[in-house]
Enzyme design. Structure first.
Site, PDB file in Angstrom:
ATOM      1  N   GLY A  18       0.822  -1.211   0.000  1.00  0.00           N
ATOM      2  CA  GLY A  18       0.000   0.000   0.000  1.00  0.00           C
ATOM      3  C   GLY A  18       0.855   1.261   0.000  1.00  0.00           C
ATOM      4  N   ILE A  19       1.928   1.232   0.780  1.00  0.00           N
ATOM      5  CA  ILE A  19       2.825   2.400   0.835  1.00  0.00           C
ATOM      6  C   ILE A  19       3.529   2.559  -0.517  1.00  0.00           C
ATOM      7  CG2 ILE A  19       4.885   3.404   1.964  1.00  0.00           C
ATOM      8  CD1 ILE A  19       2.768   3.275   4.009  1.00  0.00           C
ATOM      9  N   ASP A  71      -5.529   1.088   3.891  1.00  0.00           N
ATOM     10  CA  ASP A  71      -4.603   1.555   2.858  1.00  0.00           C
ATOM     11  C   ASP A  71      -5.093   2.839   2.184  1.00  0.00           C
ATOM     12  OD1 ASP A  71      -2.231   0.078   2.762  1.00  0.00           O
ATOM     13  OD2 ASP A  71      -3.248  -1.627   1.840  1.00  0.00           O
ATOM     14  N   THR A 192      11.184 -14.499  -5.371  1.00  0.00           N
ATOM     15  CA  THR A 192      10.807 -13.521  -6.402  1.00  0.00           C
ATOM     16  C   THR A 192      10.609 -14.224  -7.742  1.00  0.00           C
ATOM     17  OG1 THR A 192      12.049 -11.783  -5.284  1.00  0.00           O
ATOM     18  CG2 THR A 192      11.581 -11.425  -7.618  1.00  0.00           C
ATOM     19  N   GLN A 193      11.524 -15.124  -8.060  1.00  0.00           N
ATOM     20  CA  GLN A 193      11.419 -15.859  -9.328  1.00  0.00           C
ATOM     21  C   GLN A 193      10.121 -16.671  -9.368  1.00  0.00           C
ATOM     22  OE1 GLN A 193      15.041 -18.157 -10.087  1.00  0.00           O
ATOM     23  NE2 GLN A 193      16.204 -16.699  -8.860  1.00  0.00           N
ATOM     24  N   LYS A 224      20.373 -10.371 -11.373  1.00  0.00           N
ATOM     25  CA  LYS A 224      19.807 -11.717 -11.312  1.00  0.00           C
ATOM     26  C   LYS A 224      18.273 -11.658 -11.442  1.00  0.00           C
ATOM     27  CE  LYS A 224      20.497 -15.802  -8.479  1.00  0.00           C
ATOM     28  NZ  LYS A 224      21.048 -16.246  -7.213  1.00  0.00           N
ATOM     29  N   GLY A 354     -14.296   4.513  19.099  1.00  0.00           N
ATOM     30  CA  GLY A 354     -14.452   3.133  19.530  1.00  0.00           C
ATOM     31  C   GLY A 354     -15.922   2.769  19.608  1.00  0.00           C
ATOM     32  N   CYS A 381     -14.763  11.506  18.392  1.00  0.00           N
ATOM     33  CA  CYS A 381     -15.956  10.666  18.256  1.00  0.00           C
ATOM     34  C   CYS A 381     -16.346  10.078  19.619  1.00  0.00           C
ATOM     35  CB  CYS A 381     -15.745   9.601  17.196  1.00  0.00           C
ATOM     36  SG  CYS A 381     -17.304   9.128  16.450  1.00  0.00           S
ATOM     37  N   HIS A 507     -14.203  12.564  12.735  1.00  0.00           N
ATOM     38  CA  HIS A 507     -12.856  11.982  12.761  1.00  0.00           C
ATOM     39  C   HIS A 507     -11.863  12.853  11.978  1.00  0.00           C
ATOM     40  CE1 HIS A 507     -13.767   8.007  14.514  1.00  0.00           C
ATOM     41  NE2 HIS A 507     -14.968   8.204  13.987  1.00  0.00           N
ATOM     42  N   GLU A 509      -8.795  12.825  12.008  1.00  0.00           N
ATOM     43  CA  GLU A 509      -7.591  12.095  11.588  1.00  0.00           C
ATOM     44  C   GLU A 509      -7.657  11.679  10.111  1.00  0.00           C
ATOM     45  OE1 GLU A 509      -9.904  10.932  13.611  1.00  0.00           O
ATOM     46  OE2 GLU A 509     -10.190   8.764  13.470  1.00  0.00           O
TER      47      GLU A 509
HETATM   48  N1  GLN Z   1     -19.603   4.149  19.412  1.00  0.00           N
HETATM   49  C1  GLN Z   1     -19.883   5.519  19.240  1.00  0.00           C
HETATM   50  C2  GLN Z   1     -21.043   5.736  18.290  1.00  0.00           C
HETATM   51  O1  GLN Z   1     -21.454   4.831  17.630  1.00  0.00           O
HETATM   52  C3  GLN Z   1     -18.655   6.246  18.738  1.00  0.00           C
HETATM   53  C4  GLN Z   1     -18.196   5.769  17.414  1.00  0.00           C
HETATM   54  C5  GLN Z   1     -16.804   6.220  17.081  1.00  0.00           C
HETATM   55  O2  GLN Z   1     -16.034   6.597  17.947  1.00  0.00           O
HETATM   56  N2  GLN Z   1     -16.434   6.161  15.813  1.00  0.00           N
HETATM   57  O3  GLN Z   1     -21.557   6.821  18.195  1.00  0.00           O
END
Ligand code: GLN
Length: 539
Positions: A18-19, A71, A192-193, A224, A354, A381, A507, A509
């Site tokens: 992927g990188i 990825d 590799t071959q 090679k 989470g 989140c 999010h 990120e």
């Molecule tokens: N579990 C939480 C929700 O469903 C937060 C989801 C998350 O952090 N992406 O709202």
């Protein structure tokens, strides 16, 4: 007309295919071409949305709300483009479409088969990506390893694409591991071959080989590989170990891979601007200020589960001259040992997303600890929902405050299911997914950091802050600094009189790039650096 580059992998998986693909994308962008990237995942899940983070790592979300392979996060960070659902294709997606068509009678009485029906569906996704993106070059990475049963239809589809196009329109790149014999310095090209032979037996002759190895693939090894794999030596590109993944495009460029690739594609560079990326890499490599950030979560044993968060943190650190150490802290350990044991002395704490209720109480203790000890806190989140619960319980006297997710029977659902989801466009399944507009409130920290009126940010969650409690939360000191105006949803919260206490429902990120650090990550890292500086002065 778009041109196509297909990236396959051989010998073993997990060698940074992927990188490599993303780095090729960056090189082509540096040469002035527009690029779209795509990943084929040969598993039967329709998307990774339902997979455990332990199985799959992070689920990356595109702007149009597709839940995809991590990825794609690398692709976006390297090529600095927002991709779409076209960028993620799985066997599950392909087969469900074929079966839906079959049930509808679309196949006109034919026997439905892998070739041509499944392969046609795959080819459709490749050409559709080209049409929709209008990009000069489409780079498609085929997940898994050549020879896997699951990837056969994908390999056959790209073989067909090659035979249907004229010379110079399609290039195959094969990435392989060149292993070292344990206890010696000797590198072996035999795998590799074999991998080359495997690919040839499926009708594909690679144009370029990218080798991953611990040692140096020297001139004689290169020769090679060139001899056995029927490519000129300059088509054997070494992907040597680097300290920083963003160096990989430069490593490829040093070996003139981009020139070789453009020759194959019959293209002339439009510009040549590798310097910006190089400057960024040099700057990042010089970063040396120590900074200790705690990442409190529930999937911390597998760092890939937080890949984009960790990358955004590291990148924001580098940009501010800091070489971050991330402390991976299991929130259940905070429940067991108390927050002081794990969080004392940290310069900043991040609480990323989470699902489910395991470890929630440890997270609420984390938010309280960061708040009371004036440690920068950045909630993402779930991390925002946790901060809201902490504030409701501890500053608003809503002692039973919780999330419906945690305890459906709770009498004070601070965070409740979002009713207004029904009828909202762009909502996939029961999750709010993809980009939504967030209006930033005047005078807030969020507004100051972003420096604009409104932003588009990516979502992936089920629950929303329950508006019935806004008044009480405000009285407790919570500032609602980001709002989705049409849906009247709280998207960012923050506290005053704290060096940095900010949390968002989206999010960020997913939108942070090494060359465009996300403003919230930037703000968090700067506040953490200040915190570290202050502490040093005190001691
Ligand atoms: N579990 C939480 C929700 O469903 C937060 C989801 C998350 O952090 N992406 O709202």
């Amino acid at each position: 007309m778009s041109k196509y580059i297909f990236v396959t992998g051989g010998v073993v998986s997990g060698i940074g295919k992927g990188i490599s693909a993303a780095s090729i994308g960056r090189l082509l962008k540096n040469l002035g071409f527009s690029v779209f990237m795509q990943k084929f995942d040969p598993y039967l899940n329709v998307d990774p949305g339902t997979m455990s983070p332990y199985q799959h790592g992070e689920v990356f979300v595109t702007k149009d709300g597709a839940e995809t392979d991590l990825d794609l996060g690398h692709y976006e960070r390297f090529i600095d483009e927002e991709l779409t659902k076209r960028a993620s294709v799985t066997t599950g997606k392909i087969y469900s479409r074929v079966i839906r068509k079959e049930r509808r009678g679309d196949y006109d009485g034919q026997t439905v088969q892998v070739i041509p029906h499944v392969t046609d569906e795959i080819k459709h996704d490749i050409t559709k990506a080209a049409k929709e993106s209008g990009a000069d070059i489409i780079i498609t990475e085929i997940g898994g390893t050549v020879g896997d049963i699951e990837s056969l239809p994908f390999i056959e589809a790209i073989r067909q694409i090659h035979s249907e196009h004229k010379k110079g329109d399609v290039v195959f790149i094969h990435t392989v591991l060149v292993p070292r014999i344990p206890g010696s310095d000797e590198l072996k090209t035999k795998p590799t071959q074999h991998s080359f032979k495997q690919l040839m037996s499926q009708g594909i002759k690679p144009d370029i080989l990218v080798t991953r190895s611990e040692g140096d693939v020297n001139e004689s090894l290169r020769k090679k590989i060139s001899l056995f794999c029927d490519v000129p030596p300059e088509a054997v590109i070494q992907s040597k170990h680097v300290d920083l993944i963003y160096e990989v495009p430069l490593v490829f460029h040093e070996q003139a891979m981009d020139k070789y690739l453009l020759d194959l594609l019959n293209l002339k560079p439009k510009v040549s601007s590798h310097h910006e990326w190089r400057d960024m890499v040099e700057r990042f490599k010089k970063a040396d200020k120590p900074l200790e950030i705690g990442l409190v979560g529930k999937y911390v044993q597998l760092h890939d589960a937080y890949l984009s968060v960790a990358q955004a943190l590291m990148d924001a650190g580098y940009e501010n001259g800091a070489k971050l150490k991330i402390h991976w802290i299991d929130s259940e350990d905070i429940e067991k040992d108390g927050p002081d044991h794990h969080l004392k002395g940290l310069d900043g704490i991040i609480l990323p997303g989470g699902f489910g209720n395991r470890g929630i109480e440890g997270m609420i203790m984390t938010s309280k600890y960061a708040r009371e000890n004036k440690i920068p806190y950045f909630g993402i989140c779930l991390g925002m929902q946790i901060a809201v619960i902490d504030i409701a319980r501890n500053l608003c006297n809503l002692k039973e405050a919780s999330s419906t997710e945690q305890d459906p029977a709770t009498p004070y659902p601070v965070i409740d299911l979002m009713e207004s989801q029904v009828g909202v466009e762009n909502v996939g399944g029961t999750l709010r997914l993809g980009n939504y507009t967030c209006h930033l409130e005047e005078g807030s920290l969020a507004k100051k950091l972003y420096g604009v009126e409104s932003v588009e940010e990516r979502h992936r969650h089920r629950y929303e802050l329950n508006n019935d409690f806004r008044g009480q939360l405000r009285q407790g000191g919570l500032i609602f600094s980001g709002i989705h105006e049409d849906l009247d949803l709280v998207e960012v919260v923050e506290l005053k009189d704290h060096p940095f206490f900010l949390a968002c429902q989206f999010h960020p990120e997913f939108k942070s790039r090494p060359n465009h650090i996300h403003p919230l990550f930037n703000g968090f890292i700067q506040a953490s650096l200040e915190k570290r500086g202050d502490r040093k002065q005190e001691s």
